[in-house]
Design an enzyme around this catalytic site. Structure first.
Site: not given
Lengths: 207, 207
Positions: A36-38, A40, A42-43, A110
């Site tokens: 996903g986008l920066s 979003s 994810k981390s 990614s």
């Protein structure tokens, strides 16, 4: 005699099986691939899923920019070729963790479909793609690293979703939007999916 | 290098601590780094140590040519620069496994002292260097991959110990010679050392 067998190359591979590892750890192995986008989430989501899994007694481990970009992939930049090599190496490391029996959670933009497809092909049914599909406007408003501001001002030439492509997954195993649900609810969806796949045992009702 | 070291400080968010992982797995984390000539028995010993650890309920995992050279490091050759990059990446992957709480065992010739020193500096007290010090004559007589024969005939230009340098460790945590002891006895020495360091709990006398 054991010494003799030891020099046989097939012996190397058969020492410890995936079943041995599943018995030891009490769960199956998988790679939860968050894309996903920066901004979003994810981390953040990956770390929450990791904690929840550890609390449930499962060996989970997050690969993200913090432990990969400054270490293994410190020699790589952000151009297309380096992005592809970045994802290739992360896929290979994820494969090692899966081979070790762990539930590895990756959190990288990614952006290229082809790069993710290669990792999927390598990991087969162990690959669980999670599209962290938080809308760009929300990611940009969050801007945790200040990247969107710098991209809009022209300071950064290529930012995924702004001036570089993001190719969303067409058929991810899961899609979550961290602006629609609480973090724990998003994490719960990932855990529920791992239960459905048989990777993670369902909690005993006695709990 | 300096840049990498500086960024290490913030590489980990800390949602799950090393103590959490040790509690989950029932043992500490370590990297058992086996170094020695081709044919010295590194990979065989590593696999035996892995099996013994798994049997004792410890999460062990071997990194060796089989799962690294064909995967993560498939893009690297055998010249000095590529050998250094090979070891750098293996060290970084070992660090990730140690961070995940595992006992990772690496089995690579790793001929250069400086390359190994860098991994040691990164892993600090988690690094356990094992010199698999089987004499060259024995390694050459075994010649499991036929490399010594090909080197002597000139077919291979550079082979560690023959036509390329091997820099033995000056102060390894352990030194074993697989031509002097049975494989299981060598593995037992590694396990005993891990017990002495407090990485591996001693087996309960109740058995």
């Amino acid at each position: 005699m054991a010494e003799r067998r030891a020099t046989n190359i097939t012996w190397h591979h058969g020492e410890v099986s995936a079943d041995d590892r599943a018995r030891l750890l009490g769960h199956g192995a998988a790679c939860v691939w968050m894309t996903g986008l920066s901004g979003s989430g994810k981390s953040t989501l990956a770390r929450r899923v990791e904690r929840r899994l550890i609390e449930r007694g499962a060996l989970a481990y997050v690969l993200d920019g913090d432990n990969i970009r400054h270490g293994l992939n410190a020699d790589l930049g952000f151009g297309p070729a380096d992005r592809t090599e970045n994802i290739r190496r992360i896929g290979e490391v994820a494969r090692l963790f899966v081979d070790a029996g762990a539930i590895v959670i990756t959190a990288f933009i990614s952006p290229y479909r082809e790069d993710r497809a290669r990792v999927r092909a390598m990991l087969a049914e162990r690959f669980v793609e999670v599209h962290v599909a938080t809308p760009l406007a929300v990611c940009e408003a969050r801007d945790p690293k200040g990247l969107y501001a710098r991209a809009r001002s022209g300071e950064i030439a290529e930012l995924t979703g702004v001036s570089a492509p993001y190719e969303p997954p067409e058929a991810p195993e899961l899609r979550v939007d961290t602006s629609e649900r609480e973090l724990d609810a998003c994490a719960e969806r990932v855990l529920a999916h791992l239960e459905e796949r048989g990777v993670l045992p369902r909690p005993s009702s006695g709990g």
